[in-house]
Design a protein around this motif. Structure first.
Motif, PDB file in Angstrom:
ATOM      1  N   TYR A 160       0.828  -1.202   0.000  1.00  0.00           N
ATOM      2  CA  TYR A 160       0.000   0.000   0.000  1.00  0.00           C
ATOM      3  C   TYR A 160       0.865   1.256   0.000  1.00  0.00           C
ATOM      4  N   VAL A 161       1.944   1.237   0.766  1.00  0.00           N
ATOM      5  CA  VAL A 161       2.848   2.373   0.806  1.00  0.00           C
ATOM      6  C   VAL A 161       3.465   2.591  -0.574  1.00  0.00           C
ATOM      7  N   LEU A 162       3.886   1.514  -1.235  1.00  0.00           N
ATOM      8  CA  LEU A 162       4.465   1.636  -2.567  1.00  0.00           C
ATOM      9  C   LEU A 162       3.445   2.170  -3.565  1.00  0.00           C
ATOM     10  N   GLY A 163       2.214   1.680  -3.483  1.00  0.00           N
ATOM     11  CA  GLY A 163       1.178   2.141  -4.395  1.00  0.00           C
ATOM     12  C   GLY A 163       0.856   3.611  -4.224  1.00  0.00           C
ATOM     13  N   VAL A 164       0.680   4.042  -2.989  1.00  0.00           N
ATOM     14  CA  VAL A 164       0.367   5.441  -2.706  1.00  0.00           C
ATOM     15  C   VAL A 164       1.534   6.334  -3.115  1.00  0.00           C
ATOM     16  N   SER A 165       2.750   5.908  -2.830  1.00  0.00           N
ATOM     17  CA  SER A 165       3.929   6.688  -3.200  1.00  0.00           C
ATOM     18  C   SER A 165       4.028   6.839  -4.714  1.00  0.00           C
ATOM     19  N   LEU A 166       3.782   5.770  -5.439  1.00  0.00           N
ATOM     20  CA  LEU A 166       3.846   5.823  -6.899  1.00  0.00           C
ATOM     21  C   LEU A 166       2.813   6.794  -7.465  1.00  0.00           C
ATOM     22  N   VAL A 167       1.594   6.740  -6.940  1.00  0.00           N
ATOM     23  CA  VAL A 167       0.539   7.647  -7.397  1.00  0.00           C
ATOM     24  C   VAL A 167       0.917   9.096  -7.090  1.00  0.00           C
ATOM     25  N   LEU A 168       1.463   9.351  -5.909  1.00  0.00           N
ATOM     26  CA  LEU A 168       1.859  10.714  -5.549  1.00  0.00           C
ATOM     27  C   LEU A 168       2.984  11.243  -6.440  1.00  0.00           C
ATOM     28  N   VAL A 169       3.969  10.404  -6.723  1.00  0.00           N
ATOM     29  CA  VAL A 169       5.072  10.837  -7.585  1.00  0.00           C
ATOM     30  C   VAL A 169       4.559  11.150  -8.983  1.00  0.00           C
ATOM     31  N   ILE A 170       3.693  10.323  -9.523  1.00  0.00           N
ATOM     32  CA  ILE A 170       3.125  10.572 -10.850  1.00  0.00           C
ATOM     33  C   ILE A 170       2.320  11.869 -10.848  1.00  0.00           C
ATOM     34  N   ALA A 171       1.538  12.102  -9.806  1.00  0.00           N
ATOM     35  CA  ALA A 171       0.735  13.318  -9.725  1.00  0.00           C
ATOM     36  C   ALA A 171       1.623  14.560  -9.624  1.00  0.00           C
TER      37      ALA A 171
END
Length: 45
Positions: A26-37
């Protein structure tokens, strides 16, 4: 005295020496979405 050439057999939990609660995915998923945004915001502004 133990033979140093004898292989050691341990279970996965013993080798890991702890529990894996599964929060990492979950941490990896949220981090990836934030970096893309953030990158999208910086490029499109």
């Amino acid at each position: 005295m133990a033979d140093p050439n004898e292989p050691v057999h341990v279970t996965t939990t013993e080798a890991r020496a702890g529990a894996t609660p599964g929060v990492t995915r979950y941490v990896l998923g949220v981090s990836l979405v934030l970096v893309i945004a953030i990158f999208a915001f910086l490029i499109l502004r």
